[in-house]
Design a protein around this motif. Sequence first.
Motif, mmCIF file in Angstrom:
data_model
loop_
_atom_site.group_PDB
_atom_site.id
_atom_site.type_symbol
_atom_site.label_atom_id
_atom_site.label_comp_id
_atom_site.label_asym_id
_atom_site.label_seq_id
_atom_site.Cartn_x
_atom_site.Cartn_y
_atom_site.Cartn_z
ATOM 1 N N LEU A 1 0.833 -1.199 0.000
ATOM 2 C CA LEU A 1 0.000 0.000 0.000
ATOM 3 C C LEU A 1 0.866 1.247 0.000
ATOM 4 C CD1 LEU A 1 -3.017 -0.474 2.454
ATOM 5 C CD2 LEU A 1 -3.058 -0.341 -0.033
ATOM 6 N N ALA A 2 0.443 2.234 -0.759
ATOM 7 C CA ALA A 2 1.160 3.512 -0.758
ATOM 8 C C ALA A 2 1.054 4.157 0.620
ATOM 9 C CB ALA A 2 0.560 4.441 -1.815
ATOM 10 N N LYS A 3 2.147 4.743 1.078
ATOM 11 C CA LYS A 3 2.166 5.327 2.425
ATOM 12 C C LYS A 3 1.212 6.500 2.566
ATOM 13 C CE LYS A 3 6.879 3.911 3.597
ATOM 14 N NZ LYS A 3 8.243 4.365 3.995
ATOM 15 N N ASP A 4 0.886 7.157 1.451
ATOM 16 C CA ASP A 4 -0.004 8.314 1.521
ATOM 17 C C ASP A 4 -1.470 7.949 1.267
ATOM 18 O OD1 ASP A 4 0.261 7.648 -1.122
ATOM 19 O OD2 ASP A 4 0.681 9.681 -1.837
ATOM 20 N N THR A 5 -1.808 6.648 1.379
ATOM 21 C CA THR A 5 -3.188 6.210 1.179
ATOM 22 C C THR A 5 -4.104 6.879 2.197
ATOM 23 O OG1 THR A 5 -2.484 4.050 0.338
ATOM 24 C CG2 THR A 5 -4.743 4.216 1.145
ATOM 25 N N THR B 1 -20.467 -2.020 -11.569
ATOM 26 C CA THR B 1 -19.742 -1.099 -12.453
ATOM 27 C C THR B 1 -18.540 -0.487 -11.735
ATOM 28 O OG1 THR B 1 -21.130 0.757 -11.761
ATOM 29 C CG2 THR B 1 -21.855 -0.510 -13.695
ATOM 30 N N ARG B 2 -18.302 -0.941 -10.489
ATOM 31 C CA ARG B 2 -17.203 -0.376 -9.684
ATOM 32 C C ARG B 2 -16.460 -1.471 -8.916
ATOM 33 N NH1 ARG B 2 -20.842 2.532 -4.928
ATOM 34 N NH2 ARG B 2 -22.860 1.959 -5.774
ATOM 35 N N PRO B 3 -15.798 -2.355 -9.629
ATOM 36 C CA PRO B 3 -15.091 -3.458 -8.967
ATOM 37 C C PRO B 3 -13.998 -2.986 -8.005
ATOM 38 C CG PRO B 3 -14.431 -3.280 -11.275
ATOM 39 C CD PRO B 3 -15.625 -2.399 -11.099
ATOM 40 N N ASP B 4 -13.531 -1.738 -8.189
ATOM 41 C CA ASP B 4 -12.508 -1.214 -7.287
ATOM 42 C C ASP B 4 -13.058 -0.979 -5.880
ATOM 43 O OD1 ASP B 4 -14.038 0.726 -8.712
ATOM 44 O OD2 ASP B 4 -12.744 2.314 -7.944
ATOM 45 N N VAL C 1 -9.743 -10.638 5.141
ATOM 46 C CA VAL C 1 -10.025 -9.538 4.215
ATOM 47 C C VAL C 1 -9.491 -9.954 2.855
ATOM 48 C CG1 VAL C 1 -9.611 -7.113 3.690
ATOM 49 C CG2 VAL C 1 -9.914 -7.836 6.066
ATOM 50 N N VAL C 2 -10.376 -10.062 1.868
ATOM 51 C CA VAL C 2 -9.999 -10.625 0.571
ATOM 52 C C VAL C 2 -9.937 -9.518 -0.480
ATOM 53 C CG1 VAL C 2 -10.477 -12.402 -1.143
ATOM 54 C CG2 VAL C 2 -11.190 -12.741 1.247
ATOM 55 N N ARG C 3 -8.730 -9.286 -0.981
ATOM 56 C CA ARG C 3 -8.540 -8.258 -1.996
ATOM 57 C C ARG C 3 -8.751 -8.850 -3.384
ATOM 58 N NH1 ARG C 3 -2.344 -6.399 -1.609
ATOM 59 N NH2 ARG C 3 -3.071 -4.932 -3.164
ATOM 60 N N GLY C 4 -9.619 -8.218 -4.156
ATOM 61 C CA GLY C 4 -9.828 -8.645 -5.521
ATOM 62 C C GLY C 4 -8.765 -8.081 -6.439
ATOM 63 N N GLU C 5 -8.795 -8.509 -7.683
ATOM 64 C CA GLU C 5 -7.807 -8.043 -8.659
ATOM 65 C C GLU C 5 -7.864 -6.525 -8.826
ATOM 66 O OE1 GLU C 5 -6.660 -8.676 -13.398
ATOM 67 O OE2 GLU C 5 -8.345 -9.765 -12.512
ATOM 68 N N LYS C 6 -9.085 -5.950 -8.695
ATOM 69 C CA LYS C 6 -9.246 -4.518 -8.948
ATOM 70 C C LYS C 6 -9.568 -3.728 -7.681
ATOM 71 C CE LYS C 6 -10.671 -5.213 -13.748
ATOM 72 N NZ LYS C 6 -11.723 -4.968 -14.778
ATOM 73 N N THR C 7 -9.536 -4.368 -6.517
ATOM 74 C CA THR C 7 -9.861 -3.655 -5.278
ATOM 75 C C THR C 7 -8.901 -2.491 -5.053
ATOM 76 O OG1 THR C 7 -10.626 -5.726 -4.291
ATOM 77 C CG2 THR C 7 -10.257 -3.882 -2.801
ATOM 78 N N ALA C 8 -9.453 -1.309 -4.792
ATOM 79 C CA ALA C 8 -8.647 -0.097 -4.615
ATOM 80 C C ALA C 8 -7.851 -0.155 -3.317
ATOM 81 C CB ALA C 8 -9.544 1.137 -4.621
ATOM 82 N N GLY C 9 -6.697 0.498 -3.329
ATOM 83 C CA GLY C 9 -5.841 0.519 -2.153
ATOM 84 C C GLY C 9 -6.505 1.121 -0.935
ATOM 85 N N ASP C 10 -7.279 2.209 -1.138
ATOM 86 C CA ASP C 10 -7.924 2.841 0.009
ATOM 87 C C ASP C 10 -9.032 1.963 0.581
ATOM 88 O OD1 ASP C 10 -9.637 3.256 -2.160
ATOM 89 O OD2 ASP C 10 -10.220 5.269 -1.522
ATOM 90 N N VAL C 11 -9.621 1.106 -0.257
ATOM 91 C CA VAL C 11 -10.630 0.162 0.230
ATOM 92 C C VAL C 11 -9.968 -0.889 1.121
ATOM 93 C CG1 VAL C 11 -12.286 -1.629 -0.454
ATOM 94 C CG2 VAL C 11 -12.184 0.537 -1.712
ATOM 95 N N ILE C 12 -8.815 -1.380 0.685
ATOM 96 C CA ILE C 12 -8.078 -2.370 1.475
ATOM 97 C C ILE C 12 -7.644 -1.759 2.811
ATOM 98 C CG2 ILE C 12 -6.011 -3.805 1.594
ATOM 99 C CD1 ILE C 12 -6.123 -3.910 -1.513
ATOM 100 N N SER C 13 -7.039 -0.575 2.750
ATOM 101 C CA SER C 13 -6.548 0.078 3.961
ATOM 102 C C SER C 13 -7.682 0.361 4.936
ATOM 103 C CB SER C 13 -5.840 1.384 3.593
ATOM 104 O OG SER C 13 -5.411 2.060 4.757
ATOM 105 N N THR C 14 -8.786 0.886 4.412
ATOM 106 C CA THR C 14 -9.940 1.211 5.266
ATOM 107 C C THR C 14 -10.484 -0.043 5.942
ATOM 108 O OG1 THR C 14 -10.549 3.057 3.825
ATOM 109 C CG2 THR C 14 -12.257 2.213 5.294
ATOM 110 N N THR C 15 -10.588 -1.119 5.179
ATOM 111 C CA THR C 15 -11.161 -2.355 5.716
ATOM 112 C C THR C 15 -10.267 -2.974 6.780
ATOM 113 O OG1 THR C 15 -12.224 -2.746 3.572
ATOM 114 C CG2 THR C 15 -12.119 -4.602 5.094
#
Length: 699
Positions: free
Chosen positions: A283-287, A420-423, A442-456
Amino acid sequence: MAVVSYEIKSGVGIIRLNNPPVNALSQVLREGIQNAVVAAQGDESQVLLIVCEGRTFVAGADITEFGKPAKAPSLPSILDSIENSVKPVIAAIHGTALGGGFEIALAAHYRCALASAKVGLPEVKLGIIPGAGGTQRTPRIIGVDAALDMITSGNPVAAAKAHSMGLVDHIINGDLLEGAMSYAERLIADNAPCKRVSDMTIDPATATDALFDSWRKKMAKKSRGQLAPQKIIDAVQIAVTSSVPEGMVKERELFTECVQSTQSSAMRHIFFAERAAAKVNDLAKDTVDRTISKVGILGGGTMGGGIAMNFANVGIPVVMIEINDDALARGLDIVRKNYSITVSKGKLSEEQMKDCLSLISGSTNYDDLGDVDLVIEAVFEDLDVKKEVFAKLDKACKQGAILATNTSYQDVDKIAAATTRPDDVIGMHFFSPANVMKLLEVVRGEKTAGDVISTTMKLAKKINKIPVLSGVCYGFIGNRMLRCSVRENQLCMMEGASPEQVDAVMQGWGMAMGPLAVGDLAGLDVSYKARQALTEEQKGDPKSYCIVDAMVEMGRLGQKSGAGYYRYDPDTRARSSDPEVMAVIERLSAEHAIERREISDDEILNRITCAWINEGAYILQEGIAQRSSDIDVVYVNGYGFPIYRGGPMHYADTIGVKKVYDMICEFQRQHGDVWKPSALLEQLAAENKTFSQWSDEQT
């Protein structure tokens, strides 16, 4: 600021500790405390006050020093300096005083604490015992029975209760330093003596052999296989007939024995692994995380209701969506009953239950999800159903809302493709019962956005879960590995073992329950239904699931039907063997031309544990898990793996990866390519490396 500073104010020698973030007892902190106490003996101070900067009193030992050569001064020597001070020493507690931190407080002559503070001796949770007088001083203050209860549980005690027990002398309401100074000045005015715990004795009438025998039996059942609880009982029993200095020598011997054990190594591994699991490597540090102020839950069954409770418990409003009013009423009733059970156990007040219930509302209309920041789908485990649901959520939920699926098996990428928003789509696999179990995959999909992963991941910690990140594959980390171990327990039965033998081996080794008893508890139809959605290739060898399928097709679904691998008493749920099950197993063995034989306990254990390890190696090799310790966290917190063995991958490191590889190669020779060792396992065996070393090299 110095780690330890000292000043005299109004006759009070104030020893300030400042070792962020939790004032852990590092060598430099220990040295600073001892120097300050010794120096204060000859100055004009009348009373000494130990107080900590930051958010907590000393929260315990510096765990990173465990297993390394000890550096002077030792904690026991510091406590000697404190207790033998010619001037009264006061420990002023805020936050948590745990382990070695609480042992400092016990060595002090007086203890004061903020009303919000907690004290405790949690060492047992790391597979060790208190090593600086905790087992010797605590029973002198509160009695043997209460001390054993406190130390073997490892749970912290709130200041008010600690005060009533005698562990704390004075409660402070308001500013800590101001209240502690006032208390110190009062002791000066009263010419208070040095009240040493070591001078107290234990009434032998309250510490009989029968009491200790009772505790040993209790711990043998509650903490089956664990070394530390029994050593704690031994140490406390020593306190009855020994002086504190004598008892501390023996306590230290028992402490050292525990620290050097594989059990403590495993439990310390899990301690650090749970903290590492929350970190996402790429994850980017500035997420920037998304704000989660309201949550929607789709599905009000047992799982959906349990998930809703997690959010209400931390003050986040929840709306539950069901297909009709009757289903919604049932779902809300499940939540009320769950809370009522918690209240009946004394873990929640009636007022707290009302507050939580007020945060959970219900609806049958998807439009009521329009203002939620996160929605979690918890409907039937069917891919087509879930895709249909997510297409509706895509339309109903606002832009920026996180769309999560609680699936335990299905392809998160295919579910995301229905939107329409797989991210915005992610997996949040809760474990049942969701309001109790700590693990969250927590399962990250191929298109899951970084901020979604970090938030979750951060949200999981907020709702008191232990998050582990997984990539997309069938069953993710936990259930993918479970399939392999289920295959082996089934095949062991086909080849000659009984259900009772398989369960006895694994429970005796340390699992919370035997795997077949677990299947009966969960319901054998759960895995049966999941298999129906698979292709024949995905199902694998029919021999590996024909027994469980036969049970289900006979109506033997487990505890809920009164029969599964075992028979269950309708009133007590007491388990008993059933000859009918062995008859089915023997018939299926004959149908598959398997010649039954005597199978040793060691073979059962090795086949099941090696199945976990080999599949775990494949999971690491494919990048599904970030690190080997993440797999350990999943299995300890979600599948009843004994914590004192540290998880499947740590267990492999402990017994030797080369040994595991050799066993798997032999199983491949005997049973075929289902046992083909992973390339990673083969590599580590050749290089004489551990999974832990390999994981460290990847970061």
